[in-house]
Design a protein around this motif. Structure first.
Motif, mmCIF file in Angstrom:
data_model
loop_
_atom_site.group_PDB
_atom_site.id
_atom_site.type_symbol
_atom_site.label_atom_id
_atom_site.label_comp_id
_atom_site.label_asym_id
_atom_site.label_seq_id
_atom_site.Cartn_x
_atom_site.Cartn_y
_atom_site.Cartn_z
ATOM 1 N N ILE A 164 -15.121 8.380 -17.619
ATOM 2 C CA ILE A 164 -14.752 8.380 -16.202
ATOM 3 C C ILE A 164 -15.196 9.640 -15.470
ATOM 4 N N THR A 165 -15.690 10.634 -16.174
ATOM 5 C CA THR A 165 -16.122 11.866 -15.513
ATOM 6 C C THR A 165 -17.629 11.826 -15.253
ATOM 7 N N PRO A 166 -18.089 12.441 -14.173
ATOM 8 C CA PRO A 166 -19.511 12.355 -13.801
ATOM 9 C C PRO A 166 -20.357 13.507 -14.325
ATOM 10 N N GLN A 167 -20.003 14.091 -15.442
ATOM 11 C CA GLN A 167 -20.767 15.224 -15.964
ATOM 12 C C GLN A 167 -21.496 14.854 -17.257
ATOM 13 N N TRP A 168 -22.230 13.757 -17.254
ATOM 14 C CA TRP A 168 -23.041 13.415 -18.416
ATOM 15 C C TRP A 168 -24.336 14.226 -18.409
ATOM 16 N N ARG A 169 -24.877 14.455 -17.245
ATOM 17 C CA ARG A 169 -26.039 15.327 -17.126
ATOM 18 C C ARG A 169 -25.917 16.108 -15.820
ATOM 19 N N GLU A 170 -26.457 17.306 -15.821
ATOM 20 C CA GLU A 170 -26.399 18.170 -14.657
ATOM 21 C C GLU A 170 -27.767 18.765 -14.393
ATOM 22 N N GLY A 171 -27.983 19.115 -13.140
ATOM 23 C CA GLY A 171 -29.231 19.761 -12.751
ATOM 24 C C GLY A 171 -29.011 20.629 -11.530
ATOM 25 N N GLN A 172 -29.833 21.621 -11.370
ATOM 26 C CA GLN A 172 -29.736 22.500 -10.210
ATOM 27 C C GLN A 172 -31.125 22.788 -9.675
ATOM 28 N N ALA A 173 -31.161 23.055 -8.385
ATOM 29 C CA ALA A 173 -32.431 23.339 -7.723
ATOM 30 C C ALA A 173 -32.186 24.341 -6.612
ATOM 31 N N HIS A 174 -33.118 25.245 -6.428
ATOM 32 C CA HIS A 174 -33.051 26.219 -5.343
ATOM 33 C C HIS A 174 -33.577 25.571 -4.068
ATOM 34 N N GLU B 132 -31.226 30.829 2.404
ATOM 35 C CA GLU B 132 -32.349 30.704 1.494
ATOM 36 C C GLU B 132 -31.911 30.783 0.046
ATOM 37 N N ALA B 133 -30.728 31.306 -0.251
ATOM 38 C CA ALA B 133 -30.274 31.473 -1.624
ATOM 39 C C ALA B 133 -29.392 30.330 -2.102
ATOM 40 N N LEU B 134 -29.259 29.270 -1.299
ATOM 41 C CA LEU B 134 -28.403 28.159 -1.693
ATOM 42 C C LEU B 134 -28.977 27.442 -2.908
ATOM 43 N N ILE B 135 -28.063 27.032 -3.800
ATOM 44 C CA ILE B 135 -28.440 26.293 -4.999
ATOM 45 C C ILE B 135 -27.725 24.951 -4.973
ATOM 46 N N LEU B 136 -28.474 23.889 -5.130
ATOM 47 C CA LEU B 136 -27.930 22.539 -5.117
ATOM 48 C C LEU B 136 -27.625 22.104 -6.537
ATOM 49 N N LEU B 137 -26.390 21.657 -6.770
ATOM 50 C CA LEU B 137 -25.952 21.201 -8.085
ATOM 51 C C LEU B 137 -25.781 19.692 -8.057
ATOM 52 N N ARG B 138 -26.413 19.004 -8.983
ATOM 53 C CA ARG B 138 -26.350 17.537 -9.077
ATOM 54 C C ARG B 138 -25.809 17.159 -10.456
ATOM 55 N N SER B 139 -24.850 16.232 -10.497
ATOM 56 C CA SER B 139 -24.300 15.739 -11.756
ATOM 57 C C SER B 139 -24.217 14.227 -11.703
ATOM 58 N N ASP B 140 -24.529 13.595 -12.833
ATOM 59 C CA ASP B 140 -24.512 12.139 -12.945
ATOM 60 C C ASP B 140 -23.653 11.731 -14.130
ATOM 61 N N GLY B 141 -22.912 10.651 -13.949
ATOM 62 C CA GLY B 141 -22.142 10.041 -15.020
ATOM 63 C C GLY B 141 -22.534 8.591 -15.170
ATOM 64 N N LEU B 142 -21.704 7.824 -15.854
ATOM 65 C CA LEU B 142 -21.998 6.409 -16.029
ATOM 66 C C LEU B 142 -21.688 5.601 -14.776
ATOM 67 N N TRP B 143 -20.682 6.022 -14.025
ATOM 68 C CA TRP B 143 -20.279 5.255 -12.851
ATOM 69 C C TRP B 143 -20.197 6.093 -11.574
ATOM 70 N N GLU B 144 -20.483 7.378 -11.646
ATOM 71 C CA GLU B 144 -20.340 8.221 -10.467
ATOM 72 C C GLU B 144 -21.337 9.358 -10.518
ATOM 73 N N CYS C 48 -22.382 13.122 -8.307
ATOM 74 C CA CYS C 48 -21.833 14.130 -7.394
ATOM 75 C C CYS C 48 -22.930 15.113 -6.996
ATOM 76 N N LEU C 49 -22.764 15.657 -5.810
ATOM 77 C CA LEU C 49 -23.680 16.655 -5.271
ATOM 78 C C LEU C 49 -22.853 17.781 -4.677
ATOM 79 N N GLN D 275 -19.730 16.175 -2.607
ATOM 80 C CA GLN D 275 -19.641 14.761 -2.288
ATOM 81 C C GLN D 275 -19.976 13.942 -3.525
ATOM 82 N N CYS D 276 -19.151 12.909 -3.789
ATOM 83 C CA CYS D 276 -19.363 12.025 -4.920
ATOM 84 C C CYS D 276 -19.473 10.583 -4.419
ATOM 85 N N TRP D 277 -20.232 9.774 -5.136
ATOM 86 C CA TRP D 277 -20.431 8.384 -4.749
ATOM 87 C C TRP D 277 -20.723 7.565 -6.009
ATOM 88 N N PRO D 278 -20.471 6.254 -5.960
ATOM 89 C CA PRO D 278 -20.816 5.392 -7.109
ATOM 90 C C PRO D 278 -22.320 5.409 -7.351
#
Length: 239
Positions: free
Chosen positions: A18-28, A53-65, A67-68, A77-80
């Protein structure tokens, strides 16, 4: 061991599912250009150009959700899951295997509790062992789902025709996240707990006197531990 490990493994696998942290990624994020995606939002919060200019975007994906989140901020923000990631057959396979694993593990725990019968003197060994078989199967299914997801982690939801880097969208460096570790630990506990319950198929052998007289209550002379106790009654015990 089986009664303790099986429910603990079920809780860990359910938490991972149920948690959306199966994989994570970040980008400048490059926010200096006029085509910035977040420039208007950051200006409304009074952010200086240097910090933009120093903002870092964090993206995480799970099986059903999915998040950004923007690092060091409350913007989240999280979405299905949707799009190519949702339609990926490997993601759908992992979803089906995890759901089947949770169902089998829950059923196996119920059978194991009925078979152990802590409120009775004698357990139902066949029922408890059958529950252990279901728990082991559930652990193997969740291990398979985790293996498929981990092996294809960086390719899930990626269209081969769109692998050319687009400078407008940041490139994410994907890596395994915490939910995968919860799933691995829970699956291993399920296999260990189910294996312990499988030993219920083997009935223990109780040491008995070699010569048994059903109608006699006198001590048996071939048992030395009984000859020293003349006032002891002999009973036949069935295991």
């Amino acid at each position: 061991m089986g009664i303790v490990f099986a429910p603990l493994g079920l809780v860990l696998v359910f938490t991972a599912a149920i948690t959306p942290q199966w994989r994570e990624g970040q980008a400048h994020l490059g926010m200096a250009g006029p085509g910035s995606l977040l420039r208007s939002g950051t200006k409304s919060h009074g952010t200086r150009s240097g910090s933009v200019e120093a903002l870092i975007l964090l993206r995480s994906d799970g099986l059903w959700e999915s998040c950004l989140q923007v690092e060091r901020s409350d913007l989240r923000q999280c979405w299905p899951v949707a799009g190519p990631y949702q339609r990926d057959p490997r993601v759908r396979l992992a979803q089906g295997l995890v759901l089947t694993s949770l169902f089998l593990c829950g059923t196996g725990i119920v059978l194991a509790c009925i078979g152990v019968r802590c409120w009775a003197d004698l357990p139902l060994r066949g029922v408890a062992a059958s529950g252990g078989l279901l728990v082991v199967t559930a652990g193997l299914l969740s291990l398979t789902a985790l293996g498929v997801y981990t092996h294809n982690l960086k390719r899930l939801g990626m269209d081969p025709s769109q692998r050319i880097h687009n400078p407008r969208y940041p490139h994410l460096n994907l890596h395994p996240a915490g939910s995968l570790y919860f799933g691995w630990l829970g699956s291993c506990l399920q296999v260990l707990g189910g294996t312990a319950l499988l030993f219920s198929f083997k009935r223990p052998r109780c040491p008995t006197c070699p010569c048994r007289h059903e109608l006699s209550v006198s001590p048996c002379h071939s048992c030395p531990e009984m000859t020293n106790k003349p006032d002891m009654d002999v009973y036949e015990v069935s295991c």
